[in-house]
Design a protein around this motif. Structure first.
Motif, PDB file in Angstrom:
ATOM      1  N   ALA A   1      26.210   4.991  18.441  1.00  0.00           N
ATOM      2  CA  ALA A   1      26.176   4.652  17.033  1.00  0.00           C
ATOM      3  C   ALA A   1      25.942   3.167  16.908  1.00  0.00           C
ATOM      4  CB  ALA A   1      27.478   5.031  16.355  1.00  0.00           C
ATOM      5  N   SER A   2      25.377   2.832  15.778  1.00  0.00           N
ATOM      6  CA  SER A   2      25.103   1.426  15.524  1.00  0.00           C
ATOM      7  C   SER A   2      25.210   1.175  14.043  1.00  0.00           C
ATOM      8  CB  SER A   2      23.708   1.045  16.027  1.00  0.00           C
ATOM      9  OG  SER A   2      22.725   1.796  15.363  1.00  0.00           O
ATOM     10  N   SER A   3      25.677  -0.002  13.662  1.00  0.00           N
ATOM     11  CA  SER A   3      25.759  -0.375  12.262  1.00  0.00           C
ATOM     12  C   SER A   3      24.472  -1.043  11.842  1.00  0.00           C
ATOM     13  CB  SER A   3      26.944  -1.325  12.047  1.00  0.00           C
ATOM     14  OG  SER A   3      26.808  -2.457  12.869  1.00  0.00           O
ATOM     15  N   SER A   4      24.235  -1.032  10.528  1.00  0.00           N
ATOM     16  CA  SER A   4      22.988  -1.584  10.023  1.00  0.00           C
ATOM     17  C   SER A   4      23.271  -2.605   8.944  1.00  0.00           C
ATOM     18  CB  SER A   4      22.089  -0.466   9.473  1.00  0.00           C
ATOM     19  OG  SER A   4      22.723   0.176   8.388  1.00  0.00           O
ATOM     20  N   LEU A   5      22.376  -3.546   8.781  1.00  0.00           N
ATOM     21  CA  LEU A   5      22.485  -4.602   7.796  1.00  0.00           C
ATOM     22  C   LEU A   5      21.175  -4.680   7.044  1.00  0.00           C
ATOM     23  CD1 LEU A   5      23.992  -7.056   6.579  1.00  0.00           C
ATOM     24  CD2 LEU A   5      22.938  -8.439   8.353  1.00  0.00           C
ATOM     25  N   ILE A   6      21.195  -4.391   5.743  1.00  0.00           N
ATOM     26  CA  ILE A   6      19.991  -4.463   4.932  1.00  0.00           C
ATOM     27  C   ILE A   6      19.762  -5.915   4.543  1.00  0.00           C
ATOM     28  CG2 ILE A   6      18.928  -3.741   2.770  1.00  0.00           C
ATOM     29  CD1 ILE A   6      20.527  -1.189   2.914  1.00  0.00           C
ATOM     30  N   ILE A   7      18.626  -6.470   4.901  1.00  0.00           N
ATOM     31  CA  ILE A   7      18.380  -7.886   4.655  1.00  0.00           C
ATOM     32  C   ILE A   7      17.305  -8.123   3.603  1.00  0.00           C
ATOM     33  CG2 ILE A   7      19.095  -8.516   6.976  1.00  0.00           C
ATOM     34  CD1 ILE A   7      16.175  -8.738   7.746  1.00  0.00           C
ATOM     35  N   LYS A   8      16.552  -7.093   3.229  1.00  0.00           N
ATOM     36  CA  LYS A   8      15.517  -7.284   2.238  1.00  0.00           C
ATOM     37  C   LYS A   8      15.155  -5.940   1.644  1.00  0.00           C
ATOM     38  CE  LYS A   8      11.071  -9.638   1.546  1.00  0.00           C
ATOM     39  NZ  LYS A   8       9.950 -10.316   2.209  1.00  0.00           N
ATOM     40  N   MET A   9      14.775  -5.940   0.379  1.00  0.00           N
ATOM     41  CA  MET A   9      14.423  -4.687  -0.273  1.00  0.00           C
ATOM     42  C   MET A   9      13.098  -4.859  -0.990  1.00  0.00           C
ATOM     43  SD  MET A   9      16.549  -2.502  -3.133  1.00  0.00           S
ATOM     44  CE  MET A   9      17.710  -1.924  -1.901  1.00  0.00           C
ATOM     45  N   GLY A  10      12.269  -3.822  -0.931  1.00  0.00           N
ATOM     46  CA  GLY A  10      11.007  -3.823  -1.644  1.00  0.00           C
ATOM     47  C   GLY A  10      10.838  -2.527  -2.398  1.00  0.00           C
ATOM     48  N   LYS A  11      10.917  -2.586  -3.749  1.00  0.00           N
ATOM     49  CA  LYS A  11      10.745  -1.420  -4.591  1.00  0.00           C
ATOM     50  C   LYS A  11       9.307  -1.360  -5.081  1.00  0.00           C
ATOM     51  CE  LYS A  11      15.524  -1.282  -6.273  1.00  0.00           C
ATOM     52  NZ  LYS A  11      16.391  -1.247  -7.476  1.00  0.00           N
ATOM     53  N   GLY A  12       8.786  -0.149  -5.141  1.00  0.00           N
ATOM     54  CA  GLY A  12       7.430  -0.007  -5.630  1.00  0.00           C
ATOM     55  C   GLY A  12       7.007   1.442  -5.622  1.00  0.00           C
ATOM     56  N   ALA A  13       5.875   1.702  -6.277  1.00  0.00           N
ATOM     57  CA  ALA A  13       5.352   3.050  -6.355  1.00  0.00           C
ATOM     58  C   ALA A  13       4.494   3.358  -5.132  1.00  0.00           C
ATOM     59  CB  ALA A  13       4.524   3.214  -7.633  1.00  0.00           C
ATOM     60  N   VAL A  14       4.302   4.640  -4.901  1.00  0.00           N
ATOM     61  CA  VAL A  14       3.419   5.073  -3.824  1.00  0.00           C
ATOM     62  C   VAL A  14       1.993   4.647  -4.169  1.00  0.00           C
ATOM     63  CG1 VAL A  14       2.457   7.081  -2.643  1.00  0.00           C
ATOM     64  CG2 VAL A  14       4.901   7.007  -3.212  1.00  0.00           C
ATOM     65  N   ARG A  15       1.321   4.050  -3.219  1.00  0.00           N
ATOM     66  CA  ARG A  15      -0.061   3.620  -3.443  1.00  0.00           C
ATOM     67  C   ARG A  15      -1.002   4.780  -3.117  1.00  0.00           C
ATOM     68  NH1 ARG A  15      -4.115   0.438  -0.469  1.00  0.00           N
ATOM     69  NH2 ARG A  15      -5.354  -0.711  -2.018  1.00  0.00           N
ATOM     70  N   VAL A  16      -1.970   5.036  -4.010  1.00  0.00           N
ATOM     71  CA  VAL A  16      -2.879   6.167  -3.863  1.00  0.00           C
ATOM     72  C   VAL A  16      -4.311   5.657  -3.876  1.00  0.00           C
ATOM     73  CG1 VAL A  16      -3.701   8.331  -4.866  1.00  0.00           C
ATOM     74  CG2 VAL A  16      -1.259   7.767  -4.949  1.00  0.00           C
ATOM     75  N   VAL A  17      -5.058   6.070  -2.869  1.00  0.00           N
ATOM     76  CA  VAL A  17      -6.470   5.711  -2.735  1.00  0.00           C
ATOM     77  C   VAL A  17      -7.271   7.009  -2.625  1.00  0.00           C
ATOM     78  CG1 VAL A  17      -8.200   4.533  -1.316  1.00  0.00           C
ATOM     79  CG2 VAL A  17      -5.916   3.531  -1.610  1.00  0.00           C
ATOM     80  N   VAL A  18      -8.344   7.092  -3.388  1.00  0.00           N
ATOM     81  CA  VAL A  18      -9.215   8.265  -3.361  1.00  0.00           C
ATOM     82  C   VAL A  18     -10.418   7.965  -2.468  1.00  0.00           C
ATOM     83  CG1 VAL A  18     -10.708   9.777  -4.721  1.00  0.00           C
ATOM     84  CG2 VAL A  18      -8.484   9.058  -5.628  1.00  0.00           C
ATOM     85  N   ARG A  19     -10.702   8.904  -1.575  1.00  0.00           N
ATOM     86  CA  ARG A  19     -11.880   8.771  -0.728  1.00  0.00           C
ATOM     87  C   ARG A  19     -12.757  10.014  -0.897  1.00  0.00           C
ATOM     88  NH1 ARG A  19     -12.588   8.421   5.925  1.00  0.00           N
ATOM     89  NH2 ARG A  19     -14.689   7.503   5.827  1.00  0.00           N
ATOM     90  N   THR A  20     -14.042   9.774  -1.111  1.00  0.00           N
ATOM     91  CA  THR A  20     -14.988  10.873  -1.290  1.00  0.00           C
ATOM     92  C   THR A  20     -15.666  11.198   0.032  1.00  0.00           C
ATOM     93  OG1 THR A  20     -16.790   9.370  -1.883  1.00  0.00           O
ATOM     94  CG2 THR A  20     -15.408  10.201  -3.672  1.00  0.00           C
ATOM     95  N   ARG A  21     -15.895  12.466   0.234  1.00  0.00           N
ATOM     96  CA  ARG A  21     -16.633  12.887   1.421  1.00  0.00           C
ATOM     97  C   ARG A  21     -18.132  12.707   1.165  1.00  0.00           C
ATOM     98  NH1 ARG A  21     -16.777  18.800   4.510  1.00  0.00           N
ATOM     99  NH2 ARG A  21     -18.839  18.490   5.445  1.00  0.00           N
ATOM    100  N   PRO A  22     -18.838  12.033   2.049  1.00  0.00           N
ATOM    101  CA  PRO A  22     -20.294  11.875   1.860  1.00  0.00           C
ATOM    102  C   PRO A  22     -20.987  13.245   1.869  1.00  0.00           C
ATOM    103  CG  PRO A  22     -19.474  10.354   3.520  1.00  0.00           C
ATOM    104  CD  PRO A  22     -18.358  11.317   3.236  1.00  0.00           C
ATOM    105  N   THR A  23     -21.854  13.465   0.923  1.00  0.00           N
ATOM    106  CA  THR A  23     -22.582  14.722   0.837  1.00  0.00           C
ATOM    107  C   THR A  23     -23.923  14.491   0.140  1.00  0.00           C
ATOM    108  OG1 THR A  23     -22.550  16.958  -0.074  1.00  0.00           O
ATOM    109  CG2 THR A  23     -21.378  15.279  -1.316  1.00  0.00           C
ATOM    110  N   ALA A  24     -24.919  15.274   0.540  1.00  0.00           N
ATOM    111  CA  ALA A  24     -26.236  15.167  -0.084  1.00  0.00           C
ATOM    112  C   ALA A  24     -26.283  15.888  -1.421  1.00  0.00           C
ATOM    113  CB  ALA A  24     -27.296  15.740   0.857  1.00  0.00           C
ATOM    114  N   ASN A  25     -25.325  16.743  -1.697  1.00  0.00           N
ATOM    115  CA  ASN A  25     -25.310  17.522  -2.938  1.00  0.00           C
ATOM    116  C   ASN A  25     -24.210  17.034  -3.879  1.00  0.00           C
ATOM    117  OD1 ASN A  25     -27.374  19.234  -1.902  1.00  0.00           O
ATOM    118  ND2 ASN A  25     -25.800  20.376  -0.749  1.00  0.00           N
ATOM    119  N   PHE A  26     -24.079  15.736  -4.013  1.00  0.00           N
ATOM    120  CA  PHE A  26     -23.043  15.171  -4.876  1.00  0.00           C
ATOM    121  C   PHE A  26     -23.306  15.578  -6.331  1.00  0.00           C
ATOM    122  CE2 PHE A  26     -20.754  11.923  -7.248  1.00  0.00           C
ATOM    123  CZ  PHE A  26     -19.563  11.851  -6.560  1.00  0.00           C
ATOM    124  N   ALA A  27     -22.228  15.959  -7.027  1.00  0.00           N
ATOM    125  CA  ALA A  27     -22.339  16.430  -8.419  1.00  0.00           C
ATOM    126  C   ALA A  27     -22.389  15.237  -9.364  1.00  0.00           C
ATOM    127  CB  ALA A  27     -21.178  17.350  -8.739  1.00  0.00           C
TER     128      ALA A  27
END
Length: 531
Positions: A1-27
């Motif tokens: 077992a080991s104890s822990s010490l929180i030294i910094k916190m970063g709050k934020g939303a999940v980052r979302v990136v959209v990637r398109t698949r290359p295709t010759a029949n793009f709509a």
């Protein structure tokens, strides 16, 4: 077992990136991708077959953190992976997951073409960055451990086990007291070099479950999570402080429509498990974004349970939403974009946890105690204080304290010498012991003096012998009773100084000098004393 010490916190939303698949029949008439605005617009024509009254929605507009359209693997990693890995090396937990329909390019994004170095995916690039960071930190001793977990038909498999023969029941997902997730029975192989890590990756890839259907000849039939567990210790500073972090690289199986994939048999059963687990993932995301919900159903599936930290927990999370920009897949594209939009509302609380190694911490405290004792000894020597006791007192030293206490009670010394706090505590302890002994024996100051004069090895404070009766006490007048008093010892020829009758009303005073009167008076005195 080991104890822990929180030294910094970063709050934020999940980052979302959209990637398109290359295709010759793009709509192009249906799907509009605007990378400069990080937006995707969808326009669907109304179906005339549904009649004049048609409430079908035709326009959709989505905005994300970024949109990657027809970009290289290098650009994808620079935008999605590099910052996450850098944060992991600084002690944060990180997760990069690929989500989307089957055949949209999730596995290509995460692992890439293993045969071509230029098109390698996020996982091998993350491995390269991790070991590059390690080589740039010579002051840190870094240990990298790798695990590769597969969730196939709601069963856990260890992809690093030779022959993939591990029974899924042998791997268990556990929650610790702080809500963090750990696994029991999952291999965590040490990777000393980048080559070792890549070999483990290739070994796990060879053990993955792959299937074929109409949309994908090499479709992932399971969710796979490649994890790097990183432990950092300083070679220069305090070595008991350990920085621990982990990086999840998640390749989710794609959602499928059986009408399009034409699945049957085993592939159909796999599709059912995949769609159900993704449905549970969506329920968890909906619960996390609903402020009125108190319960989040993480335990509904193995996937959501294992990724609990990544979904709204202690982690910096990024999701790559892969879409297939052809008109025939527009319904799946809309579904993926809607889920990605909800995912952006999930908030995480990433912290840097400094683990304190108990064994090294004990060694540090022992070293500090030794140094403090040396410093005290130097201080006492400079102050002219010799033989100051800081350790536990032995029996002889306690006896000496008892003697000082006795001298103090008897008034032989005006004050007790005090050297340090240990000395004061020992004084109070001996005072208490002596007082308890005296109270038990029913004595006063003489009892305290007698108790304090015992040498070690005798009865001491544990008990004293009652004094033997003397011959004089045996010759005393009257009967001795417990708690009574004595009037001394009378000689054989003792007589009252005046007649008893003098001053005693109701008695005849004429008996004063007679012998009979004297005997009667003496008998009266004895009777009074014995009464």
């Amino acid at each position: 077992a080991s104890s822990s010490l929180i030294i910094k916190m970063g709050k934020g939303a999940v980052r979302v990136v959209v990637r398109t698949r290359p295709t010759a029949n793009f709509a192009h008439g249906v799907l509009t991708v605007k990378p400069e605005n990080a937006s995707v617009d969808v326009f669907i024509k109304r179906k005339e077959s549904q009649g004049l009254v048609n409430n079908q929605r035709t326009n959709y507009s989505f905005r994300f953190d970024n949109v990657l359209h027809n970009v290289s693997q290098d650009n994808v990693y620079d935008d999605c992976g590099r910052d996450i890995v850098a944060n992991v090396m600084n002690g944060y937990n990180g997760t990069i997951m690929a989500y989307g329909q089957t055949g949209a390019g999730k596995t290509y994004t995460m692992t890439g073409g293993l045969a071509d170095y230029k098109v390698r995916g996020m996982v091998p690039r993350a491995i390269q960055q991790v070991f590059s960071e390690i080589s740039a930190r010579p002051e840190q001793a870094v240990t990298v451990r790798i695990s590769y977990l597969e969730i196939y038909n709601e069963t856990l498999f260890d992809l690093l086990t030779p022959g993939n023969s591990a029974n899924g029941d042998d791997i268990q997902i556990l929650d610790d007291a702080k809500g963090a997730i750990s696994t029991r029975g999952l291999t965590k192989a040490v990777a000393a070099t980048e080559e070792d890590a890549l070999n483990l990756l290739f070994e796990g890839e060879a053990n993955r479950a792959i299937g074929e259907h109409q949309l994908n000849k090499a479709s992932s039939r399971s969710h796979c999570i490649f994890t790097l567990h990183i432990e950092q210790r300083s070679r220069v500073e305090s070595s008991e402080r350990v920085l621990q972090s982990k990086l999840h690289l998640v390749d989710l199986a794609g959602s499928e429509r059986v009408s399009k994939t034409g699945s049957s048999g085993v592939v159909l059963k796999e599709a059912m498990y995949i769609n159900r687990s993704l449905s549970f993932l969506e329920q968890v995301v909906n619960a996390l974004t609903d402020r009125g919900r108190d319960h989040v159903p993480f335990r509904q599936s193995k996937l959501t349970h294992y990724m609990r930290d990544s979904l709204g927990g202690n982690c910096k999370t990024l999701m790559v939403a892969n879409i297939w920009g052809e008109e025939s897949h527009i319904d799946e594209t809309i579904s993926t974009l809607q889920f990605a939009t909800r995912m952006m509302k999930v908030r995480t609380e990433a912290v840097v946890n400094v683990q304190l190694d108990p064994a090294l911490l004990v060694k540090k405290y022992e070293r500090e105690i030794k140094e403090l004792k040396q410093e005290l000894a130097m201080h006492d020597a400079l102050a002219g204080r010799a033989k100051v006791q800081y350790e536990e007192y032995d029996e002889e030293q306690r006896y000496q304290l008892q003697q000082q206490i006795r001298q103090y009670v008897d008034g032989e010394i005006e004050e007790l010498p005090v050297q340090n706090l240990r000395h004061v505590r020992e004084f109070f302890g001996q005072f208490k012991a002596l007082c308890q002994q005296v109270m038990a024996d029913g004595g006063g100051r003489a009892g305290l003096k007698s108790a304090g004069s015992m040498r070690p090895g005798t009865a001491g404070i544990s008990g004293t012998e009652p004094p033997a009766e003397t011959e004089e006490e045996e010759q005393g007048v009257g009967t001795v009773e417990g708690g009574g008093f004595g009037v001394g010892v009378a000689s054989d020829d003792a007589r009252p100084s005046k007649p008893v009758g003098a001053g005693m009303g109701g008695r005849d005073s004429s008996i004063g000098d007679g012998k009979a009167a004297d005997g009667a008076c003496w008998s009266l005195v004895c009777g009074c004393l014995c009464a």
